[in-house]
Design a protein around this motif. Sequence first.
Motif, PDB file in Angstrom:
ATOM      1  N   ILE A 103      28.716  43.030  47.308  1.00  0.00           N
ATOM      2  CA  ILE A 103      27.623  43.104  46.335  1.00  0.00           C
ATOM      3  C   ILE A 103      26.836  44.397  46.546  1.00  0.00           C
ATOM      4  N   ALA A 104      26.617  44.780  47.801  1.00  0.00           N
ATOM      5  CA  ALA A 104      25.934  46.046  48.085  1.00  0.00           C
ATOM      6  C   ALA A 104      26.756  47.224  47.576  1.00  0.00           C
ATOM      7  N   GLU A 105      28.068  47.139  47.714  1.00  0.00           N
ATOM      8  CA  GLU A 105      28.950  48.195  47.216  1.00  0.00           C
ATOM      9  C   GLU A 105      28.860  48.305  45.692  1.00  0.00           C
ATOM     10  N   VAL A 106      28.774  47.165  45.015  1.00  0.00           N
ATOM     11  CA  VAL A 106      28.613  47.176  43.556  1.00  0.00           C
ATOM     12  C   VAL A 106      27.283  47.837  43.193  1.00  0.00           C
TER      13      VAL A 106
ATOM     14  N   ALA B  94      33.319  43.784  42.452  1.00  0.00           N
ATOM     15  CA  ALA B  94      32.693  42.640  41.789  1.00  0.00           C
ATOM     16  C   ALA B  94      33.637  41.438  41.779  1.00  0.00           C
ATOM     17  N   ILE B  95      34.896  41.674  41.478  1.00  0.00           N
ATOM     18  CA  ILE B  95      35.882  40.585  41.491  1.00  0.00           C
ATOM     19  C   ILE B  95      36.052  40.048  42.901  1.00  0.00           C
ATOM     20  N   TYR B  96      36.102  40.945  43.861  1.00  0.00           N
ATOM     21  CA  TYR B  96      36.261  40.551  45.256  1.00  0.00           C
ATOM     22  C   TYR B  96      35.071  39.724  45.732  1.00  0.00           C
ATOM     23  N   ALA B  97      33.854  40.144  45.376  1.00  0.00           N
ATOM     24  CA  ALA B  97      32.653  39.391  45.756  1.00  0.00           C
ATOM     25  C   ALA B  97      32.657  38.009  45.112  1.00  0.00           C
ATOM     26  N   ALA B  98      33.093  37.924  43.860  1.00  0.00           N
ATOM     27  CA  ALA B  98      33.149  36.623  43.173  1.00  0.00           C
ATOM     28  C   ALA B  98      34.183  35.701  43.826  1.00  0.00           C
ATOM     29  N   ALA B  99      35.324  36.250  44.203  1.00  0.00           N
ATOM     30  CA  ALA B  99      36.354  35.435  44.864  1.00  0.00           C
ATOM     31  C   ALA B  99      35.861  34.918  46.211  1.00  0.00           C
TER      32      ALA B  99
ATOM     33  N   GLY C 146      24.239  54.450  42.084  1.00  0.00           N
ATOM     34  CA  GLY C 146      24.547  55.772  42.624  1.00  0.00           C
ATOM     35  C   GLY C 146      25.451  56.587  41.731  1.00  0.00           C
ATOM     36  N   GLY C 147      25.916  55.984  40.661  1.00  0.00           N
ATOM     37  CA  GLY C 147      26.761  56.710  39.728  1.00  0.00           C
ATOM     38  C   GLY C 147      28.163  56.979  40.247  1.00  0.00           C
ATOM     39  N   GLN C 148      28.594  56.217  41.249  1.00  0.00           N
ATOM     40  CA  GLN C 148      29.941  56.410  41.774  1.00  0.00           C
ATOM     41  C   GLN C 148      30.920  55.654  40.901  1.00  0.00           C
ATOM     42  N   GLY C 149      32.177  55.841  41.147  1.00  0.00           N
ATOM     43  CA  GLY C 149      33.276  55.320  40.343  1.00  0.00           C
ATOM     44  C   GLY C 149      33.197  53.854  39.963  1.00  0.00           C
ATOM     45  N   PRO C 150      34.291  53.317  39.484  1.00  0.00           N
ATOM     46  CA  PRO C 150      34.319  51.926  39.012  1.00  0.00           C
ATOM     47  C   PRO C 150      34.066  50.929  40.141  1.00  0.00           C
ATOM     48  N   VAL C 151      33.338  49.888  39.804  1.00  0.00           N
ATOM     49  CA  VAL C 151      32.966  48.888  40.798  1.00  0.00           C
ATOM     50  C   VAL C 151      33.548  47.522  40.471  1.00  0.00           C
ATOM     51  N   TRP C 152      34.397  47.446  39.456  1.00  0.00           N
ATOM     52  CA  TRP C 152      34.907  46.155  39.017  1.00  0.00           C
ATOM     53  C   TRP C 152      35.702  45.455  40.111  1.00  0.00           C
TER      54      TRP C 152
END
Length: 135
Positions: free
Chosen positions: A93-96, A111-116, A102-108
Motif C-alpha cells: 500500500i505504501a508502494e502504491v 495494488a493487486i498484490y496488496a488486495a490479494a 511521486g509520479g512513478q510508473g504504474p502501480v496496478w
Amino acid sequence: MSRECQIVKGISLFLMVVGILAVVTSVLMFMGVPLAVSMFDNGEALALVAGTVLGVSGVFEFVAGIMGARGANNPSRLGSFIVLGSILMVVNIAEVCLGVFGGQGPVWMNAIYAAAIATAVFYASRAKKNASRLG
C-alpha cells in the motif's frame, strides 16, 4: 479443510511463486551489473540496490507463503502468517501511495498484490478465530 483455509493456502502458494521469481530476478540483476554500468550513470549502484531490495522482499514473500501454507493445515498456527501478511500488505500500500503521489510508473501490480494479501490475511484471521472457538 475449511473454505477459509483453502483460500489462505492458494494465496500462500501464489506468494511462494512470487517470492521465487523475485529472488531469481534479483540474481539476474546482480549478474547484469556490468550492463547497467554501461547504460546509466549510476547503473552499478542502481542495479545493486534494486537487486538487494528485490531479493530481500522475495525471501520475505517466500517465507510468508510457507507459513501460510503450513498454517492452513493447522489454523491455530496462522498468527505468524497474519503478521507477515499484514506487513507485506502495508508495504505494498505504501508502494502504491509512493507511485501515485511521486509520479512513478504504474502501480496496478502493487495494488493487486496488496488486495490479494489483504484477502489472505482476512481469511487467515477468520480461520484462526474459528479454530480457537472450536478447539
